[in-house]
Design a protein around this motif. Sequence first.
Motif, PDB file in Angstrom:
ATOM      1  N   ILE A 284       0.845  -1.202   0.000  1.00 54.79           N
ATOM      2  CA  ILE A 284       0.000   0.000   0.000  1.00 54.79           C
ATOM      3  C   ILE A 284       0.877   1.247   0.000  1.00 54.79           C
ATOM      4  O   ILE A 284       0.621   2.224  -0.718  1.00 54.79           O
ATOM      5  N   LEU A 285       1.958   1.230   0.805  1.00 56.12           N
ATOM      6  CA  LEU A 285       2.873   2.370   0.849  1.00 56.12           C
ATOM      7  C   LEU A 285       3.620   2.557  -0.472  1.00 56.12           C
ATOM      8  O   LEU A 285       4.074   3.660  -0.781  1.00 56.12           O
ATOM      9  N   ALA A 286       3.728   1.486  -1.251  1.00 50.03           N
ATOM     10  CA  ALA A 286       4.336   1.611  -2.574  1.00 50.03           C
ATOM     11  C   ALA A 286       3.422   2.330  -3.551  1.00 50.03           C
ATOM     12  O   ALA A 286       3.856   2.696  -4.651  1.00 50.03           O
ATOM     13  N   GLY A 287       2.174   2.538  -3.158  1.00 50.22           N
ATOM     14  CA  GLY A 287       1.258   3.317  -3.996  1.00 50.22           C
ATOM     15  C   GLY A 287       0.199   2.502  -4.692  1.00 50.22           C
ATOM     16  O   GLY A 287      -0.489   3.022  -5.581  1.00 50.22           O
ATOM     17  N   PHE A 288       0.017   1.246  -4.286  1.00 46.31           N
ATOM     18  CA  PHE A 288      -1.010   0.421  -4.904  1.00 46.31           C
ATOM     19  C   PHE A 288      -2.271   0.452  -4.041  1.00 46.31           C
ATOM     20  O   PHE A 288      -2.191   0.550  -2.812  1.00 46.31           O
ATOM     21  N   PRO A 289      -3.449   0.369  -4.646  1.00 47.70           N
ATOM     22  CA  PRO A 289      -4.702   0.527  -3.891  1.00 47.70           C
ATOM     23  C   PRO A 289      -4.904  -0.593  -2.881  1.00 47.70           C
ATOM     24  O   PRO A 289      -4.481  -1.729  -3.097  1.00 47.70           O
ATOM     25  N   ASP A 290      -5.552  -0.238  -1.801  1.00 51.16           N
ATOM     26  CA  ASP A 290      -5.938  -1.213  -0.781  1.00 51.16           C
ATOM     27  C   ASP A 290      -7.245  -1.843  -1.235  1.00 51.16           C
ATOM     28  O   ASP A 290      -8.294  -1.205  -1.250  1.00 51.16           O
ATOM     29  N   GLU A 291      -7.188  -3.104  -1.607  1.00 48.27           N
ATOM     30  CA  GLU A 291      -8.341  -3.779  -2.190  1.00 48.27           C
ATOM     31  C   GLU A 291      -9.294  -4.352  -1.151  1.00 48.27           C
ATOM     32  O   GLU A 291     -10.344  -4.899  -1.517  1.00 48.27           O
ATOM     33  N   ARG A 292      -8.982  -4.261   0.106  1.00 46.25           N
ATOM     34  CA  ARG A 292      -9.843  -4.855   1.127  1.00 46.25           C
ATOM     35  C   ARG A 292     -11.154  -4.088   1.224  1.00 46.25           C
ATOM     36  O   ARG A 292     -11.149  -2.855   1.263  1.00 46.25           O
ATOM     37  N   PRO A 293     -12.287  -4.783   1.267  1.00 44.77           N
ATOM     38  CA  PRO A 293     -13.587  -4.097   1.343  1.00 44.77           C
ATOM     39  C   PRO A 293     -13.681  -3.202   2.572  1.00 44.77           C
ATOM     40  O   PRO A 293     -13.417  -3.631   3.695  1.00 44.77           O
ATOM     41  N   GLY A 294     -14.035  -1.928   2.357  1.00 50.05           N
ATOM     42  CA  GLY A 294     -14.241  -0.994   3.449  1.00 50.05           C
ATOM     43  C   GLY A 294     -12.992  -0.407   4.058  1.00 50.05           C
ATOM     44  O   GLY A 294     -13.080   0.462   4.942  1.00 50.05           O
ATOM     45  N   ALA A 295     -11.798  -0.830   3.613  1.00 50.46           N
ATOM     46  CA  ALA A 295     -10.568  -0.362   4.247  1.00 50.46           C
ATOM     47  C   ALA A 295     -10.342   1.126   4.009  1.00 50.46           C
ATOM     48  O   ALA A 295      -9.945   1.859   4.920  1.00 50.46           O
ATOM     49  N   VAL A 296     -10.578   1.590   2.785  1.00 49.71           N
ATOM     50  CA  VAL A 296     -10.343   3.003   2.474  1.00 49.71           C
ATOM     51  C   VAL A 296     -11.313   3.881   3.249  1.00 49.71           C
ATOM     52  O   VAL A 296     -10.937   4.920   3.812  1.00 49.71           O
ATOM     53  N   GLU A 297     -12.581   3.475   3.317  1.00 50.24           N
ATOM     54  CA  GLU A 297     -13.577   4.268   4.029  1.00 50.24           C
ATOM     55  C   GLU A 297     -13.281   4.330   5.528  1.00 50.24           C
ATOM     56  O   GLU A 297     -13.630   5.297   6.199  1.00 50.24           O
ATOM     57  N   ALA A 298     -12.625   3.298   6.056  1.00 55.13           N
ATOM     58  CA  ALA A 298     -12.344   3.247   7.489  1.00 55.13           C
ATOM     59  C   ALA A 298     -11.151   4.089   7.877  1.00 55.13           C
ATOM     60  O   ALA A 298     -10.915   4.314   9.064  1.00 55.13           O
ATOM     61  N   THR A 299     -10.385   4.539   6.902  1.00 55.66           N
ATOM     62  CA  THR A 299      -9.191   5.306   7.227  1.00 55.66           C
ATOM     63  C   THR A 299      -9.571   6.610   7.919  1.00 55.66           C
ATOM     64  O   THR A 299     -10.408   7.359   7.431  1.00 55.66           O
ATOM     65  N   GLY A 300      -8.956   6.882   9.053  1.00 54.26           N
ATOM     66  CA  GLY A 300      -9.284   8.073   9.821  1.00 54.26           C
ATOM     67  C   GLY A 300      -8.256   9.168   9.637  1.00 54.26           C
ATOM     68  O   GLY A 300      -7.160   8.938   9.142  1.00 54.26           O
ATOM     69  N   GLY A 301      -8.620  10.361  10.047  1.00 52.17           N
ATOM     70  CA  GLY A 301      -7.708  11.489  10.011  1.00 52.17           C
ATOM     71  C   GLY A 301      -7.275  11.848  11.421  1.00 52.17           C
ATOM     72  O   GLY A 301      -7.072  10.981  12.263  1.00 52.17           O
ATOM     73  N   ALA A 302      -7.149  13.123  11.666  1.00 53.62           N
ATOM     74  CA  ALA A 302      -6.754  13.577  12.990  1.00 53.62           C
ATOM     75  C   ALA A 302      -7.849  13.270  13.996  1.00 53.62           C
ATOM     76  O   ALA A 302      -9.039  13.360  13.697  1.00 53.62           O
ATOM     77  N   GLY A 303      -7.447  12.890  15.204  1.00 53.93           N
ATOM     78  CA  GLY A 303      -8.417  12.614  16.253  1.00 53.93           C
ATOM     79  C   GLY A 303      -8.994  13.892  16.836  1.00 53.93           C
ATOM     80  O   GLY A 303      -8.457  14.994  16.651  1.00 53.93           O
ATOM     81  N   PRO A 304     -10.107  13.780  17.559  1.00 48.31           N
ATOM     82  CA  PRO A 304     -10.756  14.977  18.123  1.00 48.31           C
ATOM     83  C   PRO A 304      -9.833  15.811  18.996  1.00 48.31           C
ATOM     84  O   PRO A 304      -9.877  17.035  18.953  1.00 48.31           O
ATOM     85  N   ALA A 305      -8.982  15.156  19.791  1.00 47.03           N
ATOM     86  CA  ALA A 305      -8.081  15.932  20.660  1.00 47.03           C
ATOM     87  C   ALA A 305      -7.127  16.790  19.852  1.00 47.03           C
ATOM     88  O   ALA A 305      -6.712  17.859  20.288  1.00 47.03           O
ATOM     89  N   SER A 306      -6.781  16.338  18.647  1.00 40.86           N
ATOM     90  CA  SER A 306      -5.861  17.099  17.801  1.00 40.86           C
ATOM     91  C   SER A 306      -6.526  18.325  17.215  1.00 40.86           C
ATOM     92  O   SER A 306      -5.849  19.264  16.794  1.00 40.86           O
ATOM     93  N   LEU A 307      -7.849  18.323  17.150  1.00 34.49           N
ATOM     94  CA  LEU A 307      -8.577  19.392  16.464  1.00 34.49           C
ATOM     95  C   LEU A 307      -9.219  20.398  17.411  1.00 34.49           C
ATOM     96  O   LEU A 307      -9.866  21.332  16.959  1.00 34.49           O
ATOM     97  N   ILE A 308      -9.050  20.214  18.715  1.00 39.10           N
ATOM     98  CA  ILE A 308      -9.702  21.121  19.660  1.00 39.10           C
ATOM     99  C   ILE A 308      -9.224  22.557  19.468  1.00 39.10           C
ATOM    100  O   ILE A 308     -10.016  23.505  19.454  1.00 39.10           O
ATOM    101  N   GLY A 309      -7.904  22.735  19.315  1.00 36.21           N
ATOM    102  CA  GLY A 309      -7.380  24.091  19.127  1.00 36.21           C
ATOM    103  C   GLY A 309      -7.945  24.750  17.896  1.00 36.21           C
ATOM    104  O   GLY A 309      -8.282  25.948  17.905  1.00 36.21           O
ATOM    105  N   LEU A 310      -8.073  23.999  16.795  1.00 40.69           N
ATOM    106  CA  LEU A 310      -8.646  24.544  15.570  1.00 40.69           C
ATOM    107  C   LEU A 310     -10.093  24.957  15.788  1.00 40.69           C
ATOM    108  O   LEU A 310     -10.523  26.024  15.339  1.00 40.69           O
ATOM    109  N   ARG A 311     -10.856  24.111  16.493  1.00 39.57           N
ATOM    110  CA  ARG A 311     -12.263  24.441  16.739  1.00 39.57           C
ATOM    111  C   ARG A 311     -12.400  25.688  17.589  1.00 39.57           C
ATOM    112  O   ARG A 311     -13.263  26.545  17.339  1.00 39.57           O
ATOM    113  N   LEU A 312     -11.547  25.816  18.602  1.00 38.47           N
ATOM    114  CA  LEU A 312     -11.601  27.004  19.439  1.00 38.47           C
ATOM    115  C   LEU A 312     -11.208  28.250  18.652  1.00 38.47           C
ATOM    116  O   LEU A 312     -11.788  29.320  18.826  1.00 38.47           O
ATOM    117  N   ALA A 313     -10.206  28.109  17.769  1.00 38.14           N
ATOM    118  CA  ALA A 313      -9.784  29.247  16.954  1.00 38.14           C
ATOM    119  C   ALA A 313     -10.900  29.710  16.027  1.00 38.14           C
ATOM    120  O   ALA A 313     -10.996  30.893  15.698  1.00 38.14           O
TER     121      ALA A 313
END
Length: 289
Positions: free
Chosen positions: A187-216
């Motif tokens: 996957i890191l070589a740049g080939f698609p992840d073929e597992r069902p639902g794997a791409v949709e499950a990928t998360g971004g920054a967690g809520p604790a990481s975004l608190i400062g942005l929300r307050l700003a």
Amino acid sequence: MPQLPAPDYPADVRARLEADAKEIIGRYPGSRSALLPLLHLVQSEEGFVSRTGMAFCAELLDLTTAEVTAVATFYSMYRRKQGGDYQVGVCTNTLCAVMGGDAIFDALKEHLGVGNNETTEDGKVTLEHIECNAACDFAPVVMVNWEFFDNQTPDSARRLVDDLREGQTVQPTRGAPLCTYKETARILAGFPDERPGAVEATGGAGPASLIGLRLAKGETAEPRVVRPRDSGAPRDAAQPGAEHLSSHARPSPDHHPTTSPSGTPETSPQQTSASDPDHPAGPAAEEGE
């Protein structure tokens, strides 16, 4: 003693890798720019970057093996020896160490019977300490094949590696479901992840990481429920809809929202060591006193 030239891949393996390599090289205006993903490609074949893999990359990119070796030995994501199906990295940098990372690493060394960069006898887990997982707001953090497991304790980390060795389905705190180290490398070589639902499950920054942005942005935080790290509750026992935040950042038990003159909710200050009489930080002093 000088090493003999690296052996070549078997003909069928080489043909398959060459086809994938040409696809990778075609993404870049200069072929040598494809070196990093090509190293991930050969790692997905053998589980580490071997001398054969480096010679393969050098040949296809018209580089010397010394140039390829310099890159392969610089980045820690490239293994130089065979490892386990799951690379378990424990952050032992400053904040994670203070929050328990050193204790987790020591507990796993004893529990698994291995040292740093060593692999269990069953070939399932390679343990390593990592300088920083870039997730300080969820300290202490453990990564498995580069997926996050937040707010860990020695007990939860032991359960995690036991589940991995037993073949249990393990879900990261954030990110896609786990796959093996070789699958991750592809996957890191740049080939698609073929597992069902794997791409949709990928998360971004967690809520604790975004608190400062929300307050700003002037946004107000919604009430949050956070399971303490040491509650002993199963990983899947979190309350539905609850945000996953660092346990040490949760509101104090006597926290009550207040309302500003404009009618918008405000968050009252949390207890700190300076304001909590049960946990004093010591007398404050001017510099030089």
